[in-house]
Design an enzyme around this catalytic site. Structure first.
Site, PDB file in Angstrom:
ATOM      1  N   VAL A   1       0.838  -1.206   0.000  1.00 53.87           N
ATOM      2  CA  VAL A   1       0.000   0.000   0.000  1.00 53.87           C
ATOM      3  C   VAL A   1       0.867   1.248   0.000  1.00 53.87           C
ATOM      4  CG1 VAL A   1      -1.767   1.296   1.248  1.00 53.87           C
ATOM      5  CG2 VAL A   1      -1.899  -1.201   1.153  1.00 53.87           C
ATOM      6  N   CYS A   2       1.910   1.249   0.833  1.00 56.53           N
ATOM      7  CA  CYS A   2       2.797   2.410   0.922  1.00 56.53           C
ATOM      8  C   CYS A   2       3.496   2.687  -0.405  1.00 56.53           C
ATOM      9  CB  CYS A   2       3.842   2.195   2.012  1.00 56.53           C
ATOM     10  SG  CYS A   2       3.144   1.965   3.648  1.00 56.53           S
ATOM     11  N   THR A   3       3.858   1.641  -1.120  1.00 54.76           N
ATOM     12  CA  THR A   3       4.510   1.815  -2.418  1.00 54.76           C
ATOM     13  C   THR A   3       3.586   2.548  -3.379  1.00 54.76           C
ATOM     14  OG1 THR A   3       5.824  -0.194  -2.089  1.00 54.76           O
ATOM     15  CG2 THR A   3       5.594   0.601  -4.347  1.00 54.76           C
TER      16      THR A   3
ATOM     17  N   LEU B   1       3.248   6.509  -1.991  1.00 55.29           N
ATOM     18  CA  LEU B   1       4.363   7.415  -2.228  1.00 55.29           C
ATOM     19  C   LEU B   1       4.592   7.624  -3.718  1.00 55.29           C
ATOM     20  CD1 LEU B   1       4.827   6.655   0.831  1.00 55.29           C
ATOM     21  CD2 LEU B   1       7.195   7.299   0.423  1.00 55.29           C
TER      22      LEU B   1
END
Length: 266
Positions: free
Chosen positions: A92-94, A97
């Site tokens: 999810v973070c990939t 950002l």
């Protein structure tokens, strides 16, 4: 024979003990602390700043993927979006950002800087950036800094942890929740959003609220539900009808306290 063997074993054990460096007693660590280098850093809930809308954003000096920064100096005379992510090399973070990286030109047009954060180190961040450039930026260079908050100083200052992880902040790596802070050039916090780790944010929403905040500051208006740039805005009740006509021209009166007008041109 057995006695001589026992004596040799005892002598060898004594030599081995002498050869080893003397063990240093482990100090009792107070609850809620972690060892940073040779010093203890205490995370006392009573010391945590109350970060609210309108409060001054806590300052800090920290390493990032683009070198050490003083946060207030980094803000300078611009707006800033500070946002945390739970951990590097997570799916999810990939996507998040990478999405902010793609939107960076839009934020640049609005005089807004971006800066991310997780409680992992600079080298981890730099390795992860390569993945984002492969997968989510379309090959474009990743072009904003990520804070290496391995000592969890910033996570503590801005209360970026879940209740469970805050109680473990004195231990090893803890993931931050998905916090978003919009900060204006006077270093005031203007917007706070917090998402759980399982839920990805809406990067377009962050851009939308920046537009709303900047328009409200410059034109003295408010924005209604689901407002997007260019749509009608609300005239604050504190402005009289005569003053509203002089300032905005034509407007609609839906209720005595609810009047709308065309969005002012920046």
């Amino acid at each position: 024979m057995l006695s001589r063997q026992l004596l040799r074993l005892s002598a060898n054990a004594s030599k081995a003990r002498c050869a080893r460096p003397m063990a240093i007693p482990r100090l009792a660590r107070p609850s809620g602390t972690q060892l940073v280098g040779r010093f203890y850093s205490t995370f006392n809930p009573k010391d945590q700043p109350r970060v609210r809308i309108g409060s001054t954003a806590p300052n800090f000096t920290v390493d990032t993927t683009e070198g050490e920064i003083d946060f207030h100096k980094y803000i300078g005379d611009q707006w800033v979006v500070l946002f945390s992510h739970p951990a590097d090399f997570t799916p999810v973070c990939t996507t998040e950002l990478g999405a902010f990286a793609r939107l960076k030109p839009e934020f640049d047009q609005r005089n807004v800087k971006l800066i991310g954060l997780s409680t992992e180190g600079v080298e981890s961040h730099k390795a992860w950036i390569k993945d984002m450039e492969d997968v989510t930026t379309g090959g474009a260079k990743f072009s904003y800094p990520i804070i290496a908050d391995s000592d969890k100083k910033v996570a503590f200052l801005y209360d970026m942890l879940s209740e469970e992880d805050f109680n473990k902040i004195g231990g090893g790596m803890v993931p931050t929740v998905r916090s978003v802070f919009v900060i204006d050039p006077s270093k005031k916090v203007r917007l706070i959003m917090t998402y759980p780790a399982s839920t990805g944010r809406n990067s377009a929403e962050v851009l939308r609220v920046v537009d709303a905040l900047q328009l409200a500051d410059s034109k003295g208006i408010a924005t209604p539900i689901d407002w997007s740039s260019g749509e009608d805005v609300i005239i604050p009740p504190s402005i009289s009808d005569d003053a509203a006509k002089a300032k905005f021209g034509e407007f609609k009166t839906l209720k005595s306290y609810l009047r709308t007008t065309k969005s002012p041109i920046e």
